[in-house]
Design a protein around this motif. Structure first.
Motif, short mmCIF file in Angstrom:
data_model
loop_
_atom_site.label_atom_id
_atom_site.label_comp_id
_atom_site.label_asym_id
_atom_site.label_seq_id
_atom_site.Cartn_x
_atom_site.Cartn_y
_atom_site.Cartn_z
N PHE A 1 0.85 -1.20 0.00
CA PHE A 1 0.00 0.00 0.00
C PHE A 1 0.90 1.26 0.00
N VAL A 2 0.62 2.21 0.89
CA VAL A 2 1.56 3.33 1.07
C VAL A 2 1.68 3.49 2.59
N ILE A 3 2.27 2.49 3.20
CA ILE A 3 2.24 2.43 4.66
C ILE A 3 3.58 2.86 5.23
N THR A 10 -9.69 10.90 10.19
CA THR A 10 -9.03 9.60 10.33
C THR A 10 -8.11 9.20 9.18
N GLY A 11 -8.53 9.48 7.95
CA GLY A 11 -7.76 9.02 6.79
C GLY A 11 -8.00 9.94 5.61
N ALA A 12 -7.23 9.74 4.54
CA ALA A 12 -7.37 10.61 3.37
C ALA A 12 -8.77 10.46 2.76
N GLY A 13 -9.33 9.25 2.83
CA GLY A 13 -10.68 9.06 2.30
C GLY A 13 -11.67 9.93 3.04
N MET A 14 -11.55 9.96 4.36
CA MET A 14 -12.44 10.79 5.18
C MET A 14 -12.14 12.27 4.95
N ALA A 15 -10.88 12.58 4.68
CA ALA A 15 -10.53 13.98 4.40
C ALA A 15 -11.18 14.42 3.10
N SER A 51 -9.05 7.70 -10.37
CA SER A 51 -9.25 8.21 -9.01
C SER A 51 -9.20 7.06 -8.02
N HIS A 52 -8.75 7.35 -6.83
CA HIS A 52 -8.70 6.35 -5.77
C HIS A 52 -10.13 5.97 -5.38
N PRO A 53 -10.36 4.69 -5.04
CA PRO A 53 -11.74 4.27 -4.70
C PRO A 53 -12.37 5.05 -3.55
N THR A 54 -11.54 5.62 -2.67
CA THR A 54 -12.13 6.39 -1.56
C THR A 54 -12.85 7.65 -2.06
N ILE A 55 -12.46 8.15 -3.23
CA ILE A 55 -13.17 9.31 -3.80
C ILE A 55 -14.58 8.88 -4.18
N ALA A 113 -2.87 14.03 -6.63
CA ALA A 113 -1.43 14.24 -6.57
C ALA A 113 -0.90 12.96 -5.96
N GLY A 114 -0.41 12.06 -6.81
CA GLY A 114 0.07 10.77 -6.32
C GLY A 114 -0.87 9.65 -6.68
N ASN A 115 -0.74 9.15 -7.91
CA ASN A 115 -1.49 7.97 -8.36
C ASN A 115 -0.95 6.76 -7.59
N ILE A 116 -1.85 5.94 -7.08
CA ILE A 116 -1.45 4.85 -6.19
C ILE A 116 -0.52 3.84 -6.89
N ASN A 117 -0.62 3.70 -8.21
CA ASN A 117 0.26 2.77 -8.92
C ASN A 117 1.55 3.42 -9.42
N VAL A 170 -8.20 18.10 -4.52
CA VAL A 170 -7.02 17.27 -4.75
C VAL A 170 -6.93 16.15 -3.73
N ASP A 171 -6.88 14.92 -4.21
CA ASP A 171 -6.55 13.79 -3.35
C ASP A 171 -5.02 13.67 -3.36
N GLY A 172 -4.43 14.15 -2.29
CA GLY A 172 -2.96 14.11 -2.19
C GLY A 172 -2.54 13.27 -1.01
N ALA A 173 -3.17 12.11 -0.86
CA ALA A 173 -2.98 11.25 0.31
C ALA A 173 -1.50 11.12 0.67
N PHE A 174 -0.67 10.83 -0.35
CA PHE A 174 0.78 10.85 -0.09
C PHE A 174 1.48 11.90 -0.93
N GLY A 175 0.93 12.18 -2.14
CA GLY A 175 1.62 13.09 -3.07
C GLY A 175 1.75 14.51 -2.57
N HIS A 179 -0.70 9.41 8.28
CA HIS A 179 -0.22 8.05 8.60
C HIS A 179 0.49 7.37 7.44
N LYS A 180 0.63 8.07 6.32
CA LYS A 180 1.45 7.51 5.24
C LYS A 180 2.85 8.10 5.34
N TRP A 181 3.11 9.15 4.54
CA TRP A 181 4.50 9.58 4.43
C TRP A 181 5.05 10.29 5.68
#
Ligand SMILES: *Cc1c(COP(=O)(O)O)cnc(C)c1O
Length: 456
Positions: A77-79, A136-141, A180-184, A227-231, A254-259, A286-288
């Motif tokens: 993942f991006v843990i 709690t997480g980028a999805g919730m953000a 897009s990430h599934p959380t979107i 910002a930061g495609n998971i693959n 912008v979903d920038g969970a790690f990017g 909790h990622k980067w």
């Protein structure tokens, strides 16, 4: 019941030993450890048990059945691992037992949330009065930020969605990258905007949204970019998207969970140029940043829209007139997340965050080079910290993933990208050393060879 020094010290001692040993154990738990979990299958007893026995069972049965994400060789993942200063500060806040919903319940929690929010805004160079919410997480953000977007766009159309709901409301269009990430999609579903109602924009070979393929935008459109495609780690073309959105009055999230963290590193910051012109941002701590889990932030330029969507009123809530955390997040009660952010940012400093990002990106490049030399095909341009690669013919990615996970030296997961089954490695832990990368790479390559030999 009295507080118990010895019990807390026992927990701290056990935690310290776990951390001391985490790098020496298999990254995924052994079959024996997993079988041991059956020891938790017991009926709820009539009489309670003392705390020391509970800790002993949790440690003896539970610790071996953890995944060693807090060691140096977890690449799934991006843990990220957990920064020692943040982890220790987190433990102290647990003893405080603070609820930072209303400011009056935790002045220190509210204060450190403001300090950390300001530091993050500064680190990411976001507009000065951007509001923030600790979730709690980028999805919730993203959920939180998109609730603000929904409110703002519908208010402009004369509709108060938070008061009157979506039935009968003017339509809102949502435009997303096809990657897009599934959380979107989940957030859009929860907001009544529909998981499948989105207009998907095709992506290029690196998974970036193609700006020329954007549909016409208007002031009732939300555009979700990443910002930061998971693959691939790739970043959507922010300047082109924000220019089109600005002209039309559309909202860009912008979903920038790690990017988003690329922004904090001078070497990587050009990848996310133009970020400041968006309307809302979601990122994980909790990622980067290597915080303990359930640490993320939403940023919203229009703080009034965020408050309008999230505010809650009751006669007993004792409004202070200052920033009330409960006016920013979906939850009322919650723990003081700002403390974890504050501790890690203070421990790292600007330089430390930049170094962490630079080092992870360097490790990703080393891994990609090593895999290529061993005959693997690396599918993405490794600009950030993600590597998506296909083993040599004959070694199926799922079989290699299973072999690596069973071996226990390191951990990586399978993925499917651009129609190809592949393996994905993420470099986002401060605990990962160059030696960890070399040792893992050697093992991954050897295990793929074994899989190939057996299949052939
Ligand atoms: C991890 C991730 C998410 C989801 O984050 P959570 O913290 O699990 O909610 C969203 N988008 C991207 C790009 C991610 O990498």
């Amino acid at each position: 019941m009295a507080h118990d020094d010895r019990l807390f010290e026992d927990a701290a001692r056990r935690a310290a030993r776990y951390l001391r040993e985490v790098d020496a154990r298999p990254v995924a738990p052994t079959a024996e450890a997993l079988d041991g979990l059956a020891r938790f299958d017991e009926p709820l007893a009539e009489a309670g048990v003392d705390g020391a026995a509970i800790l002993a069972q949790l440690d003896e049965v539970g610790s071996p059945a953890t995944v060693a994400t807090n060691g140096g060789r977890y690449f799934g993942f991006v843990i990220g691992g957990a920064h020692p200063a943040a982890l220790a500060a987190h433990c102290l806040t647990l003893a405080w037992d603070q609820n930072v919903g209303p400011r009056v319940l935790s002045p220190v929690g509210a204060k450190l949330e403001e300090v950390a929010g300001g530091w993050l805004r500064d680190l990411f160079a976001l507009p000065e009065d951007t509001a923030f919410a600790f979730v709690t997480g980028a999805g919730m953000a993203s959920f939180t930020a998109l609730a603000a977007a929904r409110r703002a766009l519908l208010l402009r159309a004369g509709w108060d969605v938070d008061a009157d709901g979506l039935y009968g409301a003017p339509e809102i269009r949502v435009v997303c990258s096809a990657e897009s990430h599934p959380t979107i999609h989940k957030a859009l579903g929860l907001l009544g905007l529909g998981r499948k109602r989105v207009i998907e924009v095709p992506t290029d070979a690196q998974g970036r949204l193609i700006a020329d393929a954007l549909p016409p935008l208007d002031d009732r459109t939300i555009v979700c970019v990443q910002a930061g495609n998971i693959n691939s780690g790739a970043v959507d073309p922010l300047p082109a998207v924000t220019a089109a959105a600005r002209a039309a009055g559309a909202w860009v999230h912008v979903d920038g969970a790690f990017g988003l963290w690329a922004r904090a590193c001078p070497d990587a910051a050009p990848l996310v140029a133009g970020l400041e012109a968006c309307d809302s941002w979601a990122t994980d701590g909790h990622k980067w940043l290597n915080l303990p889990y359930e640490n993320a932030v939403a940023f919203v330029r229009d703080g009034g829209a965020l408050r309008g969507a999230m505010s809650i009123r009751a006669p007993y809530l004792l409004e202070s007139g200052a920033r009330e955390p409960y006016d920013t997040t979906p939850e009322l009660s919650r723990r003081p997340r700002g403390v974890d952010f504050w501790a890690a940012l203070k421990a790292l400093g600007r330089q430390g965050v930049a170094d962490l990002v630079r080092r992870s990106c360097g490790q990703a490049r080393v891994a990609a080079d090593g895999l290529r030399q061993a005959g693997w095909t690396v599918l993405n341009d490794v600009a950030l910290n993600q590597v998506t690669a296909v083993p040599p013919a004959g070694a199926t990615p799922s079989a290699v993933a299973a072999a690596v996970q069973a071996d226990g030296t390191c951990w990586l997961g399978p993925t499917r990208w651009k129609g190809r089954d592949a393996l994905r490695l993420s470099f986002s832990s401060m605990h990962t050393t160059e030696a960890d990368v070399a040792r893992s790479l050697e093992r991954i390559v050897a295990l793929a060879e074994d899989v190939r030999a057996k299949a052939g």
